[in-house]
Design a protein around this motif. Structure first.
Motif, short mmCIF file in Angstrom:
data_model
loop_
_atom_site.label_atom_id
_atom_site.label_comp_id
_atom_site.label_asym_id
_atom_site.label_seq_id
_atom_site.Cartn_x
_atom_site.Cartn_y
_atom_site.Cartn_z
N ALA A 12 8.67 -1.10 0.29
CA ALA A 12 7.90 -0.26 -0.64
C ALA A 12 8.78 0.20 -1.79
O ALA A 12 8.33 0.24 -2.95
N GLU A 13 10.03 0.55 -1.48
CA GLU A 13 10.94 1.04 -2.53
C GLU A 13 11.23 -0.03 -3.57
O GLU A 13 11.22 0.24 -4.77
N ASP A 14 11.46 -1.27 -3.11
CA ASP A 14 11.74 -2.35 -4.05
C ASP A 14 10.50 -2.73 -4.85
O ASP A 14 10.60 -3.11 -6.02
N ILE A 15 9.34 -2.67 -4.23
CA ILE A 15 8.10 -2.95 -4.95
C ILE A 15 7.93 -1.95 -6.10
O ILE A 15 7.62 -2.33 -7.24
N GLN A 16 8.16 -0.69 -5.82
CA GLN A 16 8.06 0.33 -6.86
C GLN A 16 9.07 0.06 -7.97
O GLN A 16 8.73 0.12 -9.16
N ALA A 17 10.32 -0.24 -7.59
CA ALA A 17 11.36 -0.48 -8.58
C ALA A 17 11.04 -1.70 -9.43
O ALA A 17 11.27 -1.69 -10.66
N GLY A 18 10.51 -2.76 -8.81
CA GLY A 18 10.18 -3.97 -9.56
C GLY A 18 9.09 -3.74 -10.58
O GLY A 18 9.16 -4.24 -11.71
N GLN B 267 13.09 -16.87 -14.80
CA GLN B 267 12.84 -16.07 -16.00
C GLN B 267 11.52 -15.33 -15.85
O GLN B 267 10.63 -15.76 -15.11
N GLY B 268 11.39 -14.23 -16.57
CA GLY B 268 10.13 -13.50 -16.57
C GLY B 268 9.74 -12.95 -15.22
O GLY B 268 8.57 -12.64 -14.99
N THR B 269 10.73 -12.82 -14.33
CA THR B 269 10.46 -12.49 -12.93
C THR B 269 11.45 -11.45 -12.43
O THR B 269 12.63 -11.50 -12.76
N VAL B 270 10.96 -10.54 -11.60
CA VAL B 270 11.81 -9.62 -10.87
C VAL B 270 11.73 -9.99 -9.39
O VAL B 270 10.63 -10.06 -8.83
N HIS B 271 12.88 -10.26 -8.79
CA HIS B 271 12.93 -10.62 -7.38
C HIS B 271 13.30 -9.40 -6.55
O HIS B 271 14.28 -8.72 -6.87
N ILE B 272 12.54 -9.16 -5.51
CA ILE B 272 12.72 -7.93 -4.74
C ILE B 272 12.73 -8.21 -3.24
O ILE B 272 12.25 -9.25 -2.79
N ASP B 273 13.29 -7.27 -2.48
CA ASP B 273 13.11 -7.28 -1.04
C ASP B 273 11.70 -6.77 -0.73
O ASP B 273 11.10 -6.05 -1.53
N ASN B 274 11.20 -7.12 0.42
CA ASN B 274 9.81 -6.80 0.75
C ASN B 274 9.68 -5.38 1.30
O ASN B 274 9.19 -5.16 2.41
N LEU C 43 0.83 -1.21 0.00
CA LEU C 43 0.00 0.00 0.00
C LEU C 43 0.86 1.26 0.00
O LEU C 43 0.51 2.26 -0.64
N SER C 44 1.99 1.22 0.68
CA SER C 44 2.92 2.36 0.66
C SER C 44 3.45 2.59 -0.75
O SER C 44 3.57 3.74 -1.21
N ALA C 45 3.79 1.51 -1.44
CA ALA C 45 4.26 1.63 -2.82
C ALA C 45 3.16 2.20 -3.71
O ALA C 45 3.42 3.03 -4.60
N ALA C 46 1.92 1.75 -3.48
CA ALA C 46 0.80 2.23 -4.30
C ALA C 46 0.61 3.73 -4.16
O ALA C 46 0.25 4.41 -5.13
N HIS C 47 0.85 4.27 -2.98
CA HIS C 47 0.74 5.73 -2.77
C HIS C 47 1.66 6.49 -3.72
O HIS C 47 1.32 7.59 -4.17
N ASN C 48 2.81 5.90 -4.02
CA ASN C 48 3.81 6.57 -4.85
C ASN C 48 3.74 6.17 -6.32
O ASN C 48 4.60 6.58 -7.11
N LEU C 49 2.75 5.36 -6.68
CA LEU C 49 2.59 4.93 -8.08
C LEU C 49 1.16 5.20 -8.54
O LEU C 49 0.39 4.27 -8.82
N PRO C 50 0.76 6.45 -8.63
CA PRO C 50 -0.64 6.77 -8.93
C PRO C 50 -1.09 6.32 -10.32
O PRO C 50 -2.30 6.16 -10.55
N ASP C 51 -0.15 6.07 -11.24
CA ASP C 51 -0.52 5.63 -12.59
C ASP C 51 -0.57 4.11 -12.71
O ASP C 51 -0.80 3.57 -13.80
N ILE C 52 -0.35 3.39 -11.61
CA ILE C 52 -0.47 1.93 -11.57
C ILE C 52 -1.70 1.59 -10.74
O ILE C 52 -1.89 2.13 -9.65
N HIS C 53 -2.53 0.68 -11.25
CA HIS C 53 -3.69 0.26 -10.46
C HIS C 53 -3.43 -1.11 -9.85
O HIS C 53 -3.04 -2.05 -10.55
#
Length: 347
Positions: A285-291, A276-283, A185-195
């Motif tokens: 908000a910043e990594d979620i946005q980057a992924g 393949q076809g995957t982005v692995h991230i730390d859990n 949800l924190s990542a979603a706050h910073n990605l207004p053009d992503i639903h």
């Protein structure tokens, strides 16, 4: 091809069909009819558990007495389901195989008492687990274990007509304690053009999260299978996270077989399987946005890679299926069962 050793086998799952999507696919692929979903109340809590599990135990025994199977597959958790099959096998001599999901191996609720679960595992023909970490643990108990991470699945790809954004991400969620939903949800706050479409049954305790979420977040509540798979298939990417190591992600497997680019947690098991076809991230908000930015920037590449990975994973399943059938064929020959176990050790 249906093995003759599975002709009178049954698959037991405690809970509604929504609690056993892997088991449904598993049963179909090895030639067993639809699993028996042993249901009681959907209410939760310590006060309802005795009634719930007693009812499910009685219903399970009724199925066993009616079908008289020589082989029973049983999904765990709950571990109590395997306990009922264990006691039935002591009386009738039937064989059983435990399909142990990650929670069955990690949650203190389902791993206690350890001495008894070890006994149940040792009597089982084998315990199917999702990774080598759990397999090693079970073998230290003196029991047989087989790793089957996932089973190829052909989903009906419908269309989810309620998508609102130019780029849509489905968050596979059950409001579990290992799911970093606050960070999403924190990542979603910073990605207004992503639903973001967040799945999972909404309970009273979740209302504050729902009402305070940003406008680009939709909580879908519980979705029937067709609508759920349609949502995943219609999204541009699938987000499936866990804070627990050694946890196979069913939602990530669904994304794989639907050919949808995946963002998942940066654990060794998930890195190895979804390579393949995957982005692995730390859990975070910043990594979620980057992924999400990473997949959006090269969407076609990730779509092609995830489909390419399906081929290797189908080959892996066929190998594991053959090992399982070989093990069941030799269930009455202890020396042959030991040979199968040695063969597994060499993989």
């Amino acid at each position: 091809m249906k093995s003759r050793s599975f002709e009178d086998a049954i698959f037991i799952v405690w809970g509604p069909p929504g609690h056993g999507p892997r088991s449904q696919v598993f049963a179909r692929e090895i030639g067993i009819e639809q699993p028996y979903f042993i249901q009681s109340t959907l209410k939760r809590g310590w006060w309802v558990a005795p009634f719930k599990y007693l009812t499910q135990s009685i219903k399970t025994i009724q199925v066993l007495l009616d079908k008289k199977p020589s082989l029973v597959f049983v999904q765990s958790p709950p571990s109590l389901a395997a306990w009922v099959i264990f006691f039935y096998s002591l009386i009738t001599g039937c064989e059983y195989i435990i399909d142990a999901h990650s929670t069955a191996m990690l949650s203190p609720i389902w791993t206690s008492p350890k001495w008894f679960n070890r006994l149940v595992a040792r009597r089982a023909l084998t315990t199917i687990v999702t990774n080598e970490h759990f397999q090693k643990k079970i073998r230290l108990w003196g029991a047989n274990s087989l790793v089957i991470r996932d089973i190829p699945t052909n989903f009906v790809k419908g269309h989810y007509s309620m998508l609102n954004g130019p780029f849509n991400v489905t968050v596979v969620n059950s409001f579990g304690p290992d799911e970093p939903l606050t960070e999403v949800l924190s990542a979603a706050h910073n990605l207004p053009d992503i639903h973001f479409y967040i799945t999972g049954r909404i309970r009273e305790s979740h209302q504050n999260l729902v009402t305070t979420s940003p406008e680009n977040v939709t909580f879908t509540n519980f979705l029937p299978n067709e609508q759920y798979y349609a949502l995943l298939a219609s999204s541009q990417a699938v987000l499936c996270l866990t804070t627990r190591d050694h946890t196979m992600q069913r939602g990530a497997c669904e994304a794989l077989w639907l050919g949808k680019p995946l963002i998942t947690s940066n654990w060794p098991l998930l890195r190895e399987y979804f390579y393949q076809g995957t982005v692995h991230i730390d859990n975070t908000a910043e990594d979620i946005q980057a992924g999400i930015h990473q997949i959006r920037a090269d969407l076609k590449f990730y779509e092609k890679e995830i489909v390419d990975m399906q081929t290797s994973r189908r080959k892996e399943w066929l190998t594991k299926k053959a090992e399982l059938i070989n093990l069941v064929h030799h269930q009455d020959n202890p020396s042959m069962r030991e040979n199968v176990k040695v063969s597994e050790d060499r993989h």
